[in-house]
Scaffold this motif. Structure first.
Motif, PDB file in Angstrom:
ATOM      1  N   PHE A 197      -0.191   4.182   1.049  1.00 33.74           N
ATOM      2  CA  PHE A 197      -0.689   5.090   2.083  1.00 33.74           C
ATOM      3  C   PHE A 197      -0.187   4.604   3.440  1.00 33.74           C
ATOM      4  O   PHE A 197       0.354   3.512   3.544  1.00 33.74           O
ATOM      5  CB  PHE A 197      -2.222   5.131   2.086  1.00 33.74           C
ATOM      6  CG  PHE A 197      -2.805   5.724   0.837  1.00 33.74           C
ATOM      7  CD1 PHE A 197      -2.942   7.094   0.701  1.00 33.74           C
ATOM      8  CD2 PHE A 197      -3.205   4.907  -0.205  1.00 33.74           C
ATOM      9  CE1 PHE A 197      -3.474   7.644  -0.453  1.00 33.74           C
ATOM     10  CE2 PHE A 197      -3.736   5.441  -1.363  1.00 33.74           C
ATOM     11  CZ  PHE A 197      -3.867   6.817  -1.497  1.00 33.74           C
ATOM     12  N   ASN A 198      -0.383   5.393   4.451  1.00 32.17           N
ATOM     13  CA  ASN A 198       0.012   5.001   5.800  1.00 32.17           C
ATOM     14  C   ASN A 198      -1.043   5.486   6.791  1.00 32.17           C
ATOM     15  O   ASN A 198      -0.747   6.274   7.689  1.00 32.17           O
ATOM     16  CB  ASN A 198       1.397   5.577   6.131  1.00 32.17           C
ATOM     17  CG  ASN A 198       1.958   4.997   7.403  1.00 32.17           C
ATOM     18  OD1 ASN A 198       1.557   3.919   7.844  1.00 32.17           O
ATOM     19  ND2 ASN A 198       2.872   5.726   8.029  1.00 32.17           N
ATOM     20  N   CYS A 199      -2.260   5.023   6.614  1.00 39.71           N
ATOM     21  CA  CYS A 199      -3.376   5.471   7.444  1.00 39.71           C
ATOM     22  C   CYS A 199      -3.171   4.990   8.890  1.00 39.71           C
ATOM     23  O   CYS A 199      -2.885   3.810   9.098  1.00 39.71           O
ATOM     24  CB  CYS A 199      -4.689   4.916   6.924  1.00 39.71           C
ATOM     25  SG  CYS A 199      -4.982   5.285   5.180  1.00 39.71           S
ATOM     26  N   CYS A 243       0.848  -1.181   0.000  1.00 39.13           N
ATOM     27  CA  CYS A 243       0.000   0.000   0.000  1.00 39.13           C
ATOM     28  C   CYS A 243       0.889   1.237   0.000  1.00 39.13           C
ATOM     29  O   CYS A 243       1.934   1.262   0.643  1.00 39.13           O
ATOM     30  CB  CYS A 243      -0.907   0.010   1.227  1.00 39.13           C
ATOM     31  SG  CYS A 243      -2.067   1.389   1.199  1.00 39.13           S
ATOM     32  N   ARG A 273      -4.873  -3.449   8.593  1.00 35.90           N
ATOM     33  CA  ARG A 273      -3.857  -4.410   8.156  1.00 35.90           C
ATOM     34  C   ARG A 273      -2.636  -4.421   9.059  1.00 35.90           C
ATOM     35  O   ARG A 273      -1.806  -5.303   8.978  1.00 35.90           O
ATOM     36  CB  ARG A 273      -3.443  -4.121   6.715  1.00 35.90           C
ATOM     37  CG  ARG A 273      -4.560  -4.350   5.715  1.00 35.90           C
ATOM     38  CD  ARG A 273      -5.087  -5.782   5.793  1.00 35.90           C
ATOM     39  NE  ARG A 273      -4.177  -6.719   5.224  1.00 35.90           N
ATOM     40  CZ  ARG A 273      -4.379  -7.388   4.104  1.00 35.90           C
ATOM     41  NH1 ARG A 273      -5.498  -7.227   3.439  1.00 35.90           N
ATOM     42  NH2 ARG A 273      -3.498  -8.228   3.650  1.00 35.90           N
ATOM     43  N   GLY A 284      -7.964  -5.392   0.700  1.00 36.39           N
ATOM     44  CA  GLY A 284      -6.884  -5.822   1.575  1.00 36.39           C
ATOM     45  C   GLY A 284      -5.977  -4.634   1.783  1.00 36.39           C
ATOM     46  O   GLY A 284      -6.236  -3.810   2.648  1.00 36.39           O
ATOM     47  N   GLU A 285      -5.001  -4.538   0.934  1.00 35.68           N
ATOM     48  CA  GLU A 285      -4.207  -3.326   0.889  1.00 35.68           C
ATOM     49  C   GLU A 285      -4.578  -2.616  -0.408  1.00 35.68           C
ATOM     50  O   GLU A 285      -5.758  -2.544  -0.742  1.00 35.68           O
ATOM     51  CB  GLU A 285      -2.732  -3.654   1.092  1.00 35.68           C
ATOM     52  CG  GLU A 285      -2.539  -4.222   2.512  1.00 35.68           C
ATOM     53  CD  GLU A 285      -1.124  -4.489   2.930  1.00 35.68           C
ATOM     54  OE1 GLU A 285      -0.187  -3.891   2.385  1.00 35.68           O
ATOM     55  OE2 GLU A 285      -0.946  -5.326   3.832  1.00 35.68           O
ATOM     56  N   TRP A 307      -5.297   4.338  11.102  1.00 37.22           N
ATOM     57  CA  TRP A 307      -6.344   3.403  11.514  1.00 37.22           C
ATOM     58  C   TRP A 307      -6.274   2.075  10.752  1.00 37.22           C
ATOM     59  O   TRP A 307      -7.158   1.239  10.878  1.00 37.22           O
ATOM     60  CB  TRP A 307      -7.723   4.020  11.272  1.00 37.22           C
ATOM     61  CG  TRP A 307      -7.891   4.467   9.846  1.00 37.22           C
ATOM     62  CD1 TRP A 307      -8.220   3.696   8.772  1.00 37.22           C
ATOM     63  CD2 TRP A 307      -7.697   5.778   9.347  1.00 37.22           C
ATOM     64  NE1 TRP A 307      -8.235   4.445   7.628  1.00 37.22           N
ATOM     65  CE2 TRP A 307      -7.916   5.748   7.959  1.00 37.22           C
ATOM     66  CE3 TRP A 307      -7.344   7.006   9.946  1.00 37.22           C
ATOM     67  CZ2 TRP A 307      -7.798   6.877   7.153  1.00 37.22           C
ATOM     68  CZ3 TRP A 307      -7.237   8.121   9.139  1.00 37.22           C
ATOM     69  CH2 TRP A 307      -7.469   8.043   7.762  1.00 37.22           C
ATOM     70  N   CYS A 308      -5.221   1.867  10.001  1.00 37.25           N
ATOM     71  CA  CYS A 308      -5.141   0.716   9.104  1.00 37.25           C
ATOM     72  C   CYS A 308      -5.298  -0.612   9.852  1.00 37.25           C
ATOM     73  O   CYS A 308      -4.486  -0.968  10.706  1.00 37.25           O
ATOM     74  CB  CYS A 308      -3.811   0.720   8.367  1.00 37.25           C
ATOM     75  SG  CYS A 308      -3.686  -0.653   7.200  1.00 37.25           S
TER      76      CYS A 308
HETATM   77  S1  SF4 Z   1      -4.416  -0.625   3.414  1.00 38.21           S
HETATM   78 FE1  SF4 Z   1      -6.081   0.876   3.392  1.00 38.21          FE
HETATM   79  S2  SF4 Z   1      -6.242   1.606   5.506  1.00 38.21           S
HETATM   80 FE2  SF4 Z   1      -4.269   0.552   5.300  1.00 38.21          FE
HETATM   81  S3  SF4 Z   1      -2.786   2.177   4.852  1.00 38.21           S
HETATM   82 FE3  SF4 Z   1      -3.520   1.360   2.882  1.00 38.21          FE
HETATM   83  S4  SF4 Z   1      -5.261   2.647   2.298  1.00 38.21           S
HETATM   84 FE4  SF4 Z   1      -4.848   2.994   4.473  1.00 38.21          FE
END
Ligand code: SF4
Length: 92
Positions: free
Chosen positions: A26-28, A24, A33, A82-83, A30-31
């Protein structure tokens, strides 16, 4: 060519597959995963039995699984998640 698909879960009642990718951009905070690499809908009894066997799906393996799910289980839809599926080079 390999995909970034790590596993696929199938929801019998919904006739729906959830295709799970690794990676992924991004680095959310709240992830979900970060808690488990597996589909978070799975129960604890299923999670303890799972082992990653070290391979990502090839595109032909993926297509074969999808064909089988349609023919054997009546799959009607597939959710990509998933990711982040859009960074999988197999889909560019
Ligand atoms: S898998 Fe989804 S929630 Fe997790 S960092 Fe990536 S975009 Fe964000």
């Amino acid at each position: 060519m390999n995909t970034r698909i790590s596993h696929i879960t199938y929801y019998i009642d919904l006739h729906s597959a959830y295709v799970q990718f690794l990676g992924c951009n991004f680095n959310c905070p709240w992830c979900i995963r970060k808690l488990t690499p597996w589909d978070h809908h799975l129960g604890n009894d299923e999670l303890v039995r799972l082992r990653f066997q070290g391979g990502l799906l090839g595109i032909n393996e993926f297509l074969e699984i999808i064909d089988n799910a349609i023919n054997q289980y009546g799959m009607e839809e597939a959710v990509l998640g998933g990711e982040e599926p859009t960074i999988d080079p197999a889909y560019l």
